[in-house]
Design a protein around this motif. Structure first.
Motif, PDB file in Angstrom:
ATOM      1  N   PRO A 198       0.825  -1.217   0.000  1.00  0.00           N
ATOM      2  CA  PRO A 198       0.000   0.000   0.000  1.00  0.00           C
ATOM      3  C   PRO A 198       0.854   1.258   0.000  1.00  0.00           C
ATOM      4  N   LEU A 199       0.253   2.349  -0.459  1.00  0.00           N
ATOM      5  CA  LEU A 199       0.983   3.613  -0.554  1.00  0.00           C
ATOM      6  C   LEU A 199       1.511   4.055   0.808  1.00  0.00           C
ATOM      7  N   TRP A 200       0.710   3.859   1.857  1.00  0.00           N
ATOM      8  CA  TRP A 200       1.153   4.322   3.174  1.00  0.00           C
ATOM      9  C   TRP A 200       2.370   3.530   3.663  1.00  0.00           C
ATOM     10  N   VAL A 201       2.466   2.272   3.263  1.00  0.00           N
ATOM     11  CA  VAL A 201       3.629   1.466   3.643  1.00  0.00           C
ATOM     12  C   VAL A 201       4.874   1.986   2.941  1.00  0.00           C
ATOM     13  N   LEU A 202       4.739   2.297   1.662  1.00  0.00           N
ATOM     14  CA  LEU A 202       5.871   2.858   0.933  1.00  0.00           C
ATOM     15  C   LEU A 202       6.324   4.176   1.560  1.00  0.00           C
TER      16      LEU A 202
END
Length: 402
Positions: free
Chosen positions: A124-128
């Motif tokens: 997910p974007l938040w993990v990146l």
């Protein structure tokens, strides 16, 4: 003696005079420390002292301090070796194995779970964003880790002007080697130790032949091809060469994991180092994330086993000889020289770690982390979590994170 102590005769090489503590008690107490030991070696040492000396009275205060001194002379994660040593002190080899494994496993499980999340094919974007933010702060963490080691090493050098000048020279050499030499850095660390050993023991102790130089071929040797054999060898080197703190192996591990075998990218490696700092265990557990990147869960477990094997072997085979190790003028001289070189190498590793940052906003996060850690003297875990949060904000704002 507590009511939970047992009289099991199968105590291996338990230190004479130590209380016999049940393996179940060791598993529970060392596992508890493994679960709550956020904050690195100072936290681990404080929790072990509270348990073994203050609360249970299993080990005297002087014996515990001697254990700290001895494990700090060994290669490998010192606080993990202290956990193994204190368990060995109570129940010999069975205690060392149970206590060490229970201390290591909680952090290992957590770091492998987080590593799987951060290394997923389409995270997910938040993990990146969290990874890019926390990774940006790693250079500041390296400088802070080096700074913590300076006072003790400087005091150990002594008051003489020549000794302090050599200390500065060793530190500068270690920093330059970590920044420029990659795996060849170990040659500089060993050379600093040998020079100081020669200076301090020249009148009475003949120079040993070949023994102190063993880390050099160990650091440079590597299987030509990748695979599990190469992974196990890289992980073993990490466990066997981490003198003075886990951060000293970062340049070695980065050279193998990123440049030689291409198991992960520079950004993923920064994430792995950050995860090694925010989980309840030594930074050496970073190697488990490298192993996961190379060969999945099997690779992560293999890497962890290979990295921690030297610590178990050193304590189980050498625990009874720790007093002799501490009293050796040659050993003390070697580490008096290698110590400042290690500190310089840890600080110097910040340069290549910072150079791989890709986005302007990451340098802002790095600056904020430096102020938090070096200016305000706040904790590493809070710095990395805060940097990760800033990375999530950057990702949600549409800034680049990959």
């Amino acid at each position: 003696m507590t009511s939970e102590a047992t009289a099991d005769p199968a105590d291996g090489e338990r230190e004479p005079g130590a209380p016999r503590v049940g393996l179940g008690v060791i598993a529970r107490e060392w596992g508890r420390i493994g679960c709550i030991g956020f904050g690195g070696p100072p936290t681990h040492i404080a929790l072990l002292r509270q348990l073994c000396v203050q609360r249970r009275g299993w080990i005297s205060a002087s014996e515990f301090e001697d254990g700290i001194a001895a494990t700090n002379l060994l290669p490998g994660p010192a606080s993990t070796q202290l956990a193994i040593f204190t368990a060995w002190r109570l129940r010999g080899t069975p205690g060392a194995l149970v206590g060490g494994v229970c201390f290591i496993v909680p952090g290992l499980v957590l770091i492998l779970a987080l590593g799987a999340l951060f290394l997923a094919g389409d995270p997910p974007l938040w993990v990146l964003g969290a990874g890019a933010g926390a990774g940006a702060a790693v250079s500041a963490v390296a400088v802070q880790a080096a700074g913590v080691l300076v006072p003790t090493s400087w005091k150990r050098a002594g008051d003489r002007r020549a000794a302090r000048a050599r200390w500065v020279g060793y530190a500068l050499a270690g920093g330059a080697a970590a920044s420029l030499a990659g795996p060849w850095m170990v040659i500089v660390l060993v050379a600093a130790g040998l020079v100081e050993m020669g200076v301090r023991t020249r009148p009475a102790v003949p120079r040993p032949r070949g023994r102190a130089a063993w880390p050099v071929p160990l650091a440079l040797a590597a299987p030509a091809a990748g695979g599990l054999g190469a992974l196990a060898w890289v992980a073993f080197k990490v466990g066997a060469l981490s003198y003075g703190g886990g951060f000293v192996i970062i340049p070695l591990m980065q050279a193998d994991a990123v440049d030689r075998y291409h198991w992960m990218s520079d950004g993923q490696f920064l994430n792995a180092v950050a995860l090694g700092q925010i989980t309840p265990g030594p930074v050496v557990q970073t190697v488990a994330v490298v192993g996961y990147a190379a060969a999945g869960l099997v690779g992560g477990l293999l890497a962890a086993a290979a990295a921690f094997a030297p610590s178990f072997l050193l304590v189980i085979l050498g625990g009874a000889r720790f007093d002799r190790l501490r009293s050796s003028a040659a050993v003390q001289g070697f580490f008096t020289g290698a110590g400042p070189a290690v500190i310089g190498a840890i600080a110097g590793s910040a340069i290549p770690l910072a150079l791989v940052l890709q986005h302007d906003w990451q340098f802002g996060v790095l600056a904020a982390a430096a102020v938090w850690l070096l200016g305000l003297k706040r904790g590493v875990v809070s710095a990395l979590l805060g940097a990760g949060a800033l990375g999530i904000v950057a990702a949600l704002a549409g800034w680049p994170v990959t």
